[in-house]
Write a protein that holds these residues in place. Structure first.
Motif, PDB file in Angstrom:
ATOM      1  N   LEU A 191      -7.503  -1.069  -4.579  1.00  0.00           N
ATOM      2  CA  LEU A 191      -6.634  -0.617  -4.049  1.00  0.00           C
ATOM      3  C   LEU A 191      -6.617   0.794  -3.547  1.00  0.00           C
ATOM      4  CD1 LEU A 191      -3.445  -2.328  -5.304  1.00  0.00           C
ATOM      5  CD2 LEU A 191      -4.818  -2.904  -2.612  1.00  0.00           C
ATOM      6  N   GLU A 192      -7.169   0.801  -4.916  1.00  0.00           N
ATOM      7  CA  GLU A 192      -7.891   2.967  -4.996  1.00  0.00           C
ATOM      8  C   GLU A 192      -9.114   3.576  -3.971  1.00  0.00           C
ATOM      9  OE1 GLU A 192      -9.926   5.275  -8.478  1.00  0.00           O
ATOM     10  OE2 GLU A 192      -8.450   4.020  -9.075  1.00  0.00           O
ATOM     11  N   ALA A 193     -10.342   1.857  -4.043  1.00  0.00           N
ATOM     12  CA  ALA A 193     -11.350   2.085  -3.477  1.00  0.00           C
ATOM     13  C   ALA A 193     -10.970   2.128  -1.313  1.00  0.00           C
ATOM     14  CB  ALA A 193     -12.920   1.600  -3.253  1.00  0.00           C
ATOM     15  N   TRP A 194     -10.002   1.425  -1.107  1.00  0.00           N
ATOM     16  CA  TRP A 194      -9.555   1.478   0.062  1.00  0.00           C
ATOM     17  C   TRP A 194      -8.505   2.478  -0.571  1.00  0.00           C
ATOM     18  CZ3 TRP A 194      -7.833  -4.127  -0.604  1.00  0.00           C
ATOM     19  CH2 TRP A 194      -8.607  -5.306  -0.750  1.00  0.00           C
ATOM     20  N   GLY A 195      -7.922   3.468  -0.661  1.00  0.00           N
ATOM     21  CA  GLY A 195      -7.082   4.648   0.062  1.00  0.00           C
ATOM     22  C   GLY A 195      -5.239   3.611   0.181  1.00  0.00           C
ATOM     23  N   ALA A 196      -5.473   2.936  -0.324  1.00  0.00           N
ATOM     24  CA  ALA A 196      -3.882   2.333  -0.184  1.00  0.00           C
ATOM     25  C   ALA A 196      -2.600   2.447  -1.232  1.00  0.00           C
ATOM     26  CB  ALA A 196      -4.045   0.554  -1.002  1.00  0.00           C
ATOM     27  N   ASP A 197      -1.912   3.827  -0.560  1.00  0.00           N
ATOM     28  CA  ASP A 197      -0.717   3.976  -1.751  1.00  0.00           C
ATOM     29  C   ASP A 197      -0.285   2.786  -1.868  1.00  0.00           C
ATOM     30  OD1 ASP A 197      -0.108   3.482   0.917  1.00  0.00           O
ATOM     31  OD2 ASP A 197       1.033   5.601   1.329  1.00  0.00           O
ATOM     32  N   SER A 198       0.001   1.575  -1.343  1.00  0.00           N
ATOM     33  CA  SER A 198       1.001   0.765  -2.142  1.00  0.00           C
ATOM     34  C   SER A 198       0.294  -0.502  -2.501  1.00  0.00           C
ATOM     35  CB  SER A 198       2.360   0.027  -0.924  1.00  0.00           C
ATOM     36  OG  SER A 198       1.444  -0.256  -0.205  1.00  0.00           O
ATOM     37  N   ASN A 199       1.265  -1.661  -2.932  1.00  0.00           N
ATOM     38  CA  ASN A 199       0.002  -2.881  -3.682  1.00  0.00           C
ATOM     39  C   ASN A 199      -0.243  -3.467  -1.918  1.00  0.00           C
ATOM     40  OD1 ASN A 199      -0.745  -5.207  -5.000  1.00  0.00           O
ATOM     41  ND2 ASN A 199      -0.050  -4.466  -6.730  1.00  0.00           N
ATOM     42  N   LEU A 200      -1.043  -3.861  -1.542  1.00  0.00           N
ATOM     43  CA  LEU A 200      -1.540  -4.867  -0.670  1.00  0.00           C
ATOM     44  C   LEU A 200      -1.307  -6.325  -1.031  1.00  0.00           C
ATOM     45  CD1 LEU A 200      -3.916  -2.984   1.468  1.00  0.00           C
ATOM     46  CD2 LEU A 200      -1.635  -2.628   1.664  1.00  0.00           C
ATOM     47  N   PHE A 201      -1.818  -6.539  -2.517  1.00  0.00           N
ATOM     48  CA  PHE A 201      -2.022  -7.791  -2.721  1.00  0.00           C
ATOM     49  C   PHE A 201      -0.062  -8.376  -2.694  1.00  0.00           C
ATOM     50  CE2 PHE A 201      -5.659  -5.706  -4.522  1.00  0.00           C
ATOM     51  CZ  PHE A 201      -6.515  -6.812  -3.698  1.00  0.00           C
ATOM     52  N   HIS A 202       0.568  -7.914  -3.574  1.00  0.00           N
ATOM     53  CA  HIS A 202       1.630  -8.103  -3.636  1.00  0.00           C
ATOM     54  C   HIS A 202       1.996  -8.373  -1.972  1.00  0.00           C
ATOM     55  CE1 HIS A 202       2.338  -6.741  -8.225  1.00  0.00           C
ATOM     56  NE2 HIS A 202       1.676  -7.331  -8.138  1.00  0.00           N
TER      57      HIS A 202
END
Length: 200
Positions: A28-39
């Motif tokens: 998630l950090e590497a993707w720059g995601a600001d929310s939990n895409l897995f959840h």
């Protein structure tokens, strides 16, 4: 000891993304995601051997392909060509190859994990460098603001001093004008008396 890497996939914007990372959090950090895409159900651990091989060859690097395509993952991918909703193109209907024992080779995973850590440290160095540049720019702007504010304050003080001096001069002139008016009234009365006496 380096942590074992897993391959994770998601879709963001125009691209499918994949990365070999030690954890979902790292992905998630590497993707720059600001929310939990897995959840949210839009990211998952991949079991596609082609995707796993591509990510393990470049651990820690975010690989891309046009969203919804079966193109191979690359570090730099072209934008999707069918965004306008034209006629559907034939897609490769081959089933993804499932991970084999070769993909679970411990030595390969250790090597990939070390490469991931190296890529992660490189990202951290780049972020630190960018933050240092931003801090330097903030300090430069603050220095310019302080300098401009100082010039404004100095200009205001000079104006106030000059205005006070002019006000003093105005008050002195007004006092002189009043004195002159009083003197003239007194002298005019004396001269008018003398004129009346002369006319007899």
């Amino acid at each position: 000891m380096a942590r074992k890497l897993k391959t994770y996939q998601t879709s963001l914007g125009f691209f499918d993304l994949a990365i070999a990372a030690p954890s979902m959090k790292a992905a998630l950090e590497a993707w720059g995601a600001d929310s939990n895409l897995f959840h949210q159900g839009v990211a998952k651990e991949s079991d596609d051997l082609d995707v796993i091989e591509a990510t393990m060859a470049a651990p820690g690097v975010v690989l891309k392909r046009p969203v919804g395509s079966k193109a191979p993952f690359r570090e730099h991918a072209e934008l999707p060509t069918d965004l306008a909703g034209g006629s559907p193109k034939k897609t490769d209907r081959r089933q993804p190859r499932k991970a084999s024992k070769r993909a679970n080779d411990d030595a390969a995973h250790r090597k990939a994990a070390l490469a991931f850590e190296k890529a992660q440290k490189q990202r951290e160095r780049e972020r630190a460098k960018e933050e240092a540049a931003r801090q330097k720019e903030r300090e430069r702007r603050q220095h310019a603001v302080d300098k401009a504010q100082g010039a404004l304050d100095a200009g205001r003080r000079k104006h106030e001093e000059t205005a006070a001096d002019i006000q003093q001069q105005i008050e002195a002139l007004e006092e002189s004008a009043r004195d002159e008016e009083a003197r003239w009234e007194k002298e005019k009365g004396r001269l008018e008396d003398a004129l009346r006496r002369a006319r007899g």
